[in-house]
Design an enzyme around this catalytic site. Structure first.
Site, PDB file in Angstrom:
ATOM      1  CE  LYS A 186      -0.407  -6.294   6.342  1.00  0.00           C
ATOM      2  NZ  LYS A 186      -1.067  -6.010   5.039  1.00  0.00           N
TER       3      LYS A 186
HETATM    4  C1  LIG Z   1      -0.295  -4.778   4.203  1.00  0.00           C
HETATM    5  C2  LIG Z   1       1.057  -4.311   3.912  1.00  0.00           C
HETATM    6  C3  LIG Z   1       1.348  -2.960   3.649  1.00  0.00           C
HETATM    7  C4  LIG Z   1       0.314  -1.901   3.454  1.00  0.00           C
HETATM    8  O1  LIG Z   1      -0.700  -1.843   4.344  1.00  0.00           O
HETATM    9  P1  LIG Z   1      -2.168  -1.298   3.981  1.00  0.00           P
HETATM   10  O2  LIG Z   1      -2.694  -0.997   5.349  1.00  0.00           O
HETATM   11  O3  LIG Z   1      -2.921  -2.402   3.309  1.00  0.00           O
HETATM   12  O4  LIG Z   1      -2.026  -0.079   3.153  1.00  0.00           O
HETATM   13  C5  LIG Z   1       2.672  -2.600   3.462  1.00  0.00           C
HETATM   14  N1  LIG Z   1       3.661  -3.502   3.512  1.00  0.00           N
HETATM   15  C6  LIG Z   1       3.420  -4.804   3.746  1.00  0.00           C
HETATM   16  C7  LIG Z   1       4.574  -5.758   3.820  1.00  0.00           C
HETATM   17  C8  LIG Z   1       2.106  -5.257   3.921  1.00  0.00           C
HETATM   18  O5  LIG Z   1       1.880  -6.550   4.111  1.00  0.00           O
END
Ligand SMILES: *Cc1c(COP(=O)(O)O)cnc(C)c1O
Length: 395
Positions: A186
């Site tokens: 992210k």
């Molecule tokens: C990455 C992501 C999540 C979940 O995040 P994690 O930290 O990997 O559990 C939820 N929704 C979206 C749209 C994402 O891209």
């Protein structure tokens, strides 16, 4: 886009603060921790950046979504409207709290279409969870108006869009609560981590409790003196992960600036390419610029360009075929493959996931390519990429 590209001395310093005390737990141990409260510090910064009254960190974005759903009072038998273009975590979280995911069409923002939500509303609908995909935004003001009019809870999955705003207001701050992810790919990362923001004191308190076995955190230094107003679970973040996030959050402005500059250079070079049009961004100034998404006139042309880009060293996701991000390939959901029976299966009239057909979304996704924007690109890298793109359009 990812914070992992810029891991450096700042992150090491924050982690060392924690390692030197040996207190890896976010609560208690006041005497040993040398006044380091990395999770609390991160939460305070997240409030400042998003203009929110409260925030609570969790062990992942998925955990944050589950916690936020619970904290908003959503649970067994409730229907939650979500888009078919997201990450699997969105429907996982809904199912995890016993609620029923209901899919509604996207529009050319690549996010939930506010004009189509009405079509899937039933007497069981409790909440709408738009997902601000790939660093940019849904038509969030229209979605909010719709939810207000219908008395539905708005919870934003902003996991991919920290740093993005609509009309100057942070994504995630429009509804009752918003969620972010800080996983390793992210915009900023803790390794693993997630965050909830809200202006609602009750939602905050419920989230704070739910993510830590229901503890009310009112017992002072003595954790054993905490009460348990509700049942919860363990979605706590560790101090080590939070420490990385503190350093990363300090770099957010710099990350977004770089992404915007790199994206603009590529986009400018693409404007005279034949047949290309760009994703609709309701407020271009607020785009966090993690991706450049564009449309080709047909599926055939989009597939060909995606193939050419990969061959020329500028590989870019063609999401329509992607099994993490688009419903077409979610066979585990369509067949309800699981280990033990899940609460949502007990509901009458479960949606027919197997035969789910979202024609508008398919039409849009078939012609979409998204190019990830990297922080580490040099001017030379950008120039090479532009040449690769131009070459890809000739073939
Ligand atoms: C990455 C992501 C999540 C979940 O995040 P994690 O930290 O990997 O559990 C939820 N929704 C979206 C749209 C994402 O891209």
């Amino acid at each position: 886009m990812p914070g992992f590209e810029i891991f450096g001395d700042e992150e090491r310093k924050e982690v060392n603060d924690v390692l030197e005390t040996g207190v890896l737990f976010r609560y208690g141990f006041e005497e040993a921790r040398n006044n380091h409260f990395k999770a609390f510090e991160f939460e305070k910064k997240l409030c400042n950046i998003t203009g929110s009254k409260y925030s609570h960190l969790c062990s992942s974005g998925t955990a944050a979504l589950c916690t936020a759903l619970c904290a908003c009072g959503i649970g067994a038998g409730d229907e939650v409207i979500i888009p078919p273009f997201t990450f699997v975590a969105t429907f996982e979280a809904v199912i995890n709290v016993g609620a029923i995911p209901v899919f509604s069409e996207i529009d050319e923002t690549l996010c939930l279409d506010p004009d189509k939500i009405e079509d899937v509303i039933t007497s069981r609908t409790r909440a709408v969870v738009p997902v601000h995909m790939c660093g940019s935004m849904a038509r969030i003001d229209e979605i909010k108006n719709f939810c207000d009019k219908k008395g539905l809870i708005l919870l934003e999955d902003s996991c991919q869009s920290i740093g993005a705003t609509y009309q100057g207001k942070s994504l995630g701050s429009f509804g009752l609560a918003g969620c972010f992810s800080f996983d390793s790919v992210k915009t900023i990362t803790c390794g693993e981590g997630g965050g909830i923001i809200t202006d609602n004191k009750n939602v905050y308190e419920k989230a704070d409790q739910y993510a830590d076995h229901g503890h009310d955190h009112l017992g002072g230094a003595d954790r054993g003196a905490d009460d348990h107003p509700i049942m919860g679970t363990n979605y706590r973040i560790s101090e080590l992960n939070a420490a990385v996030g503190v350093a990363q959050l300090n770099k957010l402005d710099q990350i977004i600036d770089t992404q915007r500059r790199n994206k603009l250079a590529i986009k400018d070079a693409m404007t005279d390419l034949p047949d290309v049009s760009f994703r609709y961004i309701p407020d271009a100034k607020g785009d966090s610029a993690t991706f450049l998404s564009f449309f080709l006139p047909t599926e055939e042309r989009a597939r060909q360009i995606a193939k050419n880009l990969a061959r020329n060293g500028a590989g870019s996701p063609y999401w329509y075929d992607n099994n993490w991000h688009y419903y077409k390939e979610w066979h585990h959901l369509k067949e309800i493959k699981r280990s033990g029976k899940l609460a949502f299966e007990l509901a009458d009239n479960l949606p027919d996931y197997k035969n789910l057909l979202l024609e508008n979304s398919d039409k849009i996704m078939k012609k979409t390519i998204s190019m990830q924007i990297m922080l580490s690109w040099t001017d030379k890298d950008i120039e090479n990429r532009i040449q690769a793109i131009k070459k890809s359009f000739k073939g």
